[in-house]
Design an enzyme around this catalytic site. Structure first.
Site, PDB file in Angstrom:
ATOM      1  CB  VAL A  49     -14.789  -3.622 -11.486  1.00 27.51           C
ATOM      2  CG1 VAL A  49     -14.950  -5.089 -11.854  1.00 27.51           C
ATOM      3  CG2 VAL A  49     -16.024  -2.842 -11.897  1.00 27.51           C
ATOM      4  N   GLY A  50     -13.347  -5.347  -8.936  1.00 30.07           N
ATOM      5  CA  GLY A  50     -12.185  -6.187  -8.662  1.00 30.07           C
ATOM      6  C   GLY A  50     -11.892  -7.065  -9.865  1.00 30.07           C
ATOM      7  N   GLY A 108      -5.071   0.309  -8.705  1.00 30.72           N
ATOM      8  CA  GLY A 108      -5.636   0.287  -7.366  1.00 30.72           C
ATOM      9  C   GLY A 108      -5.523  -1.112  -6.809  1.00 30.72           C
ATOM     10  CB  CYS A 109      -4.239  -2.491  -4.118  1.00 30.77           C
ATOM     11  SG  CYS A 109      -3.855  -4.009  -3.244  1.00 30.77           S
ATOM     12  CG  HIS A 151      -1.047  -5.215  -8.317  1.00 31.73           C
ATOM     13  ND1 HIS A 151      -1.187  -3.869  -8.028  1.00 31.73           N
ATOM     14  CD2 HIS A 151      -1.712  -5.880  -7.334  1.00 31.73           C
ATOM     15  CE1 HIS A 151      -1.902  -3.750  -6.907  1.00 31.73           C
ATOM     16  NE2 HIS A 151      -2.231  -4.956  -6.476  1.00 31.73           N
ATOM     17  CD  GLU A 152      -3.037  -9.686  -8.173  1.00 31.13           C
ATOM     18  OE1 GLU A 152      -3.085 -10.230  -7.058  1.00 31.13           O
ATOM     19  OE2 GLU A 152      -3.622  -8.611  -8.416  1.00 31.13           O
ATOM     20  CG  HIS A 155      -0.624  -8.512  -3.658  1.00 30.96           C
ATOM     21  ND1 HIS A 155      -0.696  -7.691  -2.563  1.00 30.96           N
ATOM     22  CD2 HIS A 155      -1.542  -8.028  -4.531  1.00 30.96           C
ATOM     23  CE1 HIS A 155      -1.614  -6.748  -2.765  1.00 30.96           C
ATOM     24  NE2 HIS A 155      -2.140  -6.931  -3.960  1.00 30.96           N
TER      25      HIS A 155
HETATM   26 ZN    ZN Z   1      -3.400  -5.583  -4.858  1.00 26.62          ZN
END
Ligand code: ZN
Length: 184
Positions: A49-50, A108-109, A151-152, A155
């Site tokens: 799931v995102g 996960g990504c 995490h973001e 990015h």
């Molecule tokens: Zn990511």
């Protein structure tokens, strides 16, 4: 429709640019937000799931991420693990505080296929950002949301979790880490 770009795309490896605050409500930025949501919704990888997406993941080198917990659309929402998250938009986010307390977390990504990793992250994080109407806010988070903030923002600085991972999990090992069944 905008799509997730492959892991080799330059936007995923560069420092993204700030959005001029007066442009936040412009049709261009609102369209990017719409495209990010559509790409997050279109993400399908096995049962994963995102939960969140950053603009560089659709090839747009701007400092924007959003969290949208698609688990809500699932019937078994009541027993969700990981727990549900708020929906939020973060434009030009800055991490104001990170706890000294850290933990090895699995993640996960959307941009890295078939691999999960263990990354040491602060257990609490506070960001300052603008929402999609251009209003500034501060928000503290713990646990999964704090992990997503880190995490973001990575990015937006051209860093993928595999650049930081201390441990890499392959699909056959993922089943033992339930929280690893999400991607951001
Ligand atoms: Zn990511």
């Amino acid at each position: 429709m905008a799509k997730l770009v492959p892991q080799t795309h330059p936007a995923l490896h560069a420092i993204a640019e700030e959005v001029p605050v007066e442009d936040i409500t412009s049709p261009r930025i609102q369209k990017i937000l719409k495209d990010m949501r559509a790409a997050l919704h279109s993400y399908k990888a096995a049962e994963y799931v995102g939960l969140a997406i950053a603009a560089p993941q659709i090839g747009v080198p701007l400092r924007i991420f959003l969290v949208e917990d698609l688990q809500k659309k699932k019937k078994d929402a009541a027993k969700a693990d990981p727990p549900h998250l708020p929906s939020l938009v973060a434009i030009n986010p800055r991490i104001l505080r990170l706890s000294k307390k850290k933990q090895l977390m699995h993640e996960g990504c959307l941009s890295v296929k078939d691999v999960y990793g263990g990354v040491t992250r602060s257990t609490h994080a506070t960001i300052r950002a603008y929402d999609e109407r251009g209003t500034p806010y501060e928000r503290g988070a713990s646990g999964l949301l704090a992990q997503i903030f880190q995490h973001e923002v990575d990015h937006l600085d051209g860093i993928l979790f595999v650049d930081r991972a201390e441990e890499i999990l392959h699909p056959e090992e993922i089943a033992t880490h339930r929280r690893a069944q999400t991607a951001v």
